[in-house]
Scaffold this motif. Structure first.
Motif, PDB file in Angstrom:
ATOM      1  N   ARG A   3       0.761  -0.878  -0.343  1.00 29.56           N
ATOM      2  CA  ARG A   3       0.259  -0.407  -0.077  1.00 29.56           C
ATOM      3  C   ARG A   3       0.807   1.195   0.081  1.00 29.56           C
ATOM      4  N   GLN A   4       1.949   0.990   1.043  1.00 30.04           N
ATOM      5  CA  GLN A   4       2.913   2.159   0.551  1.00 30.04           C
ATOM      6  C   GLN A   4       3.270   2.624  -0.821  1.00 30.04           C
ATOM      7  N   LEU A   5       3.636   1.475  -1.806  1.00 33.21           N
ATOM      8  CA  LEU A   5       4.591   1.505  -2.642  1.00 33.21           C
ATOM      9  C   LEU A   5       3.853   1.815  -3.365  1.00 33.21           C
ATOM     10  N   ILE A   6       2.276   1.724  -3.406  1.00 36.40           N
ATOM     11  CA  ILE A   6       1.776   1.720  -4.189  1.00 36.40           C
ATOM     12  C   ILE A   6       1.270   3.725  -4.243  1.00 36.40           C
ATOM     13  N   HIS A   7       0.738   4.057  -3.199  1.00 36.04           N
ATOM     14  CA  HIS A   7       1.160   5.652  -2.476  1.00 36.04           C
ATOM     15  C   HIS A   7       2.278   6.547  -3.292  1.00 36.04           C
ATOM     16  N   SER A   8       3.053   6.015  -3.273  1.00 40.94           N
ATOM     17  CA  SER A   8       4.687   6.871  -3.573  1.00 40.94           C
ATOM     18  C   SER A   8       3.930   6.237  -4.316  1.00 40.94           C
ATOM     19  N   LEU A   9       4.468   5.544  -5.856  1.00 40.27           N
ATOM     20  CA  LEU A   9       3.532   5.758  -7.006  1.00 40.27           C
ATOM     21  C   LEU A   9       2.886   6.198  -8.045  1.00 40.27           C
TER      22      LEU A   9
ATOM     23  N   ALA B  25       1.923  13.306 -10.989  1.00 34.24           N
ATOM     24  CA  ALA B  25       3.370  14.527 -11.146  1.00 34.24           C
ATOM     25  C   ALA B  25       4.259  13.743 -12.022  1.00 34.24           C
ATOM     26  N   LYS B  26       4.415  13.092 -13.001  1.00 31.91           N
ATOM     27  CA  LYS B  26       4.716  12.889 -14.833  1.00 31.91           C
ATOM     28  C   LYS B  26       3.170  12.714 -15.292  1.00 31.91           C
TER      29      LYS B  26
ATOM     30  N   LEU C  50       4.707   3.268 -15.355  1.00 40.68           N
ATOM     31  CA  LEU C  50       4.713   3.473 -13.344  1.00 40.68           C
ATOM     32  C   LEU C  50       2.170   3.041 -14.283  1.00 40.68           C
ATOM     33  N   ARG C  51       1.602   3.627 -14.891  1.00 41.47           N
ATOM     34  CA  ARG C  51       0.669   3.167 -14.703  1.00 41.47           C
ATOM     35  C   ARG C  51       0.576   1.327 -15.239  1.00 41.47           C
ATOM     36  N   GLY C  52       2.110   0.428 -15.561  1.00 41.38           N
ATOM     37  CA  GLY C  52       1.776  -0.067 -15.377  1.00 41.38           C
ATOM     38  C   GLY C  52       1.838  -1.273 -14.172  1.00 41.38           C
ATOM     39  N   GLU C  53       3.657  -0.758 -13.529  1.00 41.88           N
ATOM     40  CA  GLU C  53       3.454  -1.166 -11.665  1.00 41.88           C
ATOM     41  C   GLU C  53       2.018  -0.571 -10.861  1.00 41.88           C
ATOM     42  N   LEU C  54       1.380  -0.077 -11.171  1.00 40.40           N
ATOM     43  CA  LEU C  54       0.398   0.409 -10.253  1.00 40.40           C
ATOM     44  C   LEU C  54      -0.532  -0.922 -10.503  1.00 40.40           C
ATOM     45  N   THR C  55      -0.603  -1.356 -11.930  1.00 44.35           N
ATOM     46  CA  THR C  55      -1.737  -1.818 -12.483  1.00 44.35           C
ATOM     47  C   THR C  55      -1.368  -3.747 -11.565  1.00 44.35           C
ATOM     48  N   GLU C  56       0.110  -3.767 -11.806  1.00 44.48           N
ATOM     49  CA  GLU C  56       1.225  -5.008 -11.263  1.00 44.48           C
ATOM     50  C   GLU C  56       0.804  -5.186  -9.822  1.00 44.48           C
ATOM     51  N   LEU C  57       0.554  -4.410  -9.049  1.00 46.50           N
ATOM     52  CA  LEU C  57       0.416  -4.143  -7.172  1.00 46.50           C
ATOM     53  C   LEU C  57      -1.038  -4.359  -7.138  1.00 46.50           C
ATOM     54  N   ILE C  58      -1.234  -3.471  -7.695  1.00 43.99           N
ATOM     55  CA  ILE C  58      -3.114  -3.320  -7.374  1.00 43.99           C
ATOM     56  C   ILE C  58      -3.713  -3.807  -7.534  1.00 43.99           C
TER      57      ILE C  58
END
Length: 119
Positions: free
Chosen positions: A7-13, A19-20, A105-113
């Motif tokens: 969750r913390q990683l998702i929040h920072s991503l 920002a991007k 970043l979108r890909g990383e977020l999708t994977e983590l979620i």
């Protein structure tokens, strides 16, 4: 990886992604501004091209107007067009880099979620 860490990683991503996205909007706005300057300079040059060569023309410098020979004004307009073309190329390249980063970043977020939901 624990759920709290994810969750913390998702929040920072998400913050990075936002920002991007803001940077992308800024680059798009800059591109629109430069495109408008380019169109304005090209239109002015086209209108001045119809005038005889010996005609004095006015060039806007800030809030002032200066009477100059047509050739000088045309030279300034050509420089403005070249500068705007170069700026557009830089902004387009910058936009592509930022868009790639945002997509990553979108890909990383999708994977983590997805991992968080499966857990």
């Amino acid at each position: 990886m624990a759920d709290d860490d994810k969750r913390q990683l998702i929040h920072s991503l998400k913050k990075e992604f936002d920002a991007k996205q803001a940077q992308l909007r800024n680059v798009d706005q800059q591109r629109r501004t430069v495109e408008a300057q380019l169109r304005r300079a090209a239109y002015t040059a086209a209108q001045l091209d119809e005038l005889p060569d010996g005609v004095g023309t006015y060039r806007a410098v800030g809030k002032a107007y200066f009477l100059q020979p047509k050739a000088e004004v045309m030279g300034h307009l050509e420089e403005a067009v070249k500068g705007a073309d170069g700026e557009l190329k830089k902004l387009t390249a910058n936009r592509e880099v930022v868009a790639k980063a945002a997509e990553g970043l979108r890909g990383e977020l999708t994977e983590l979620i997805g991992q968080l939901r499966r857990a």
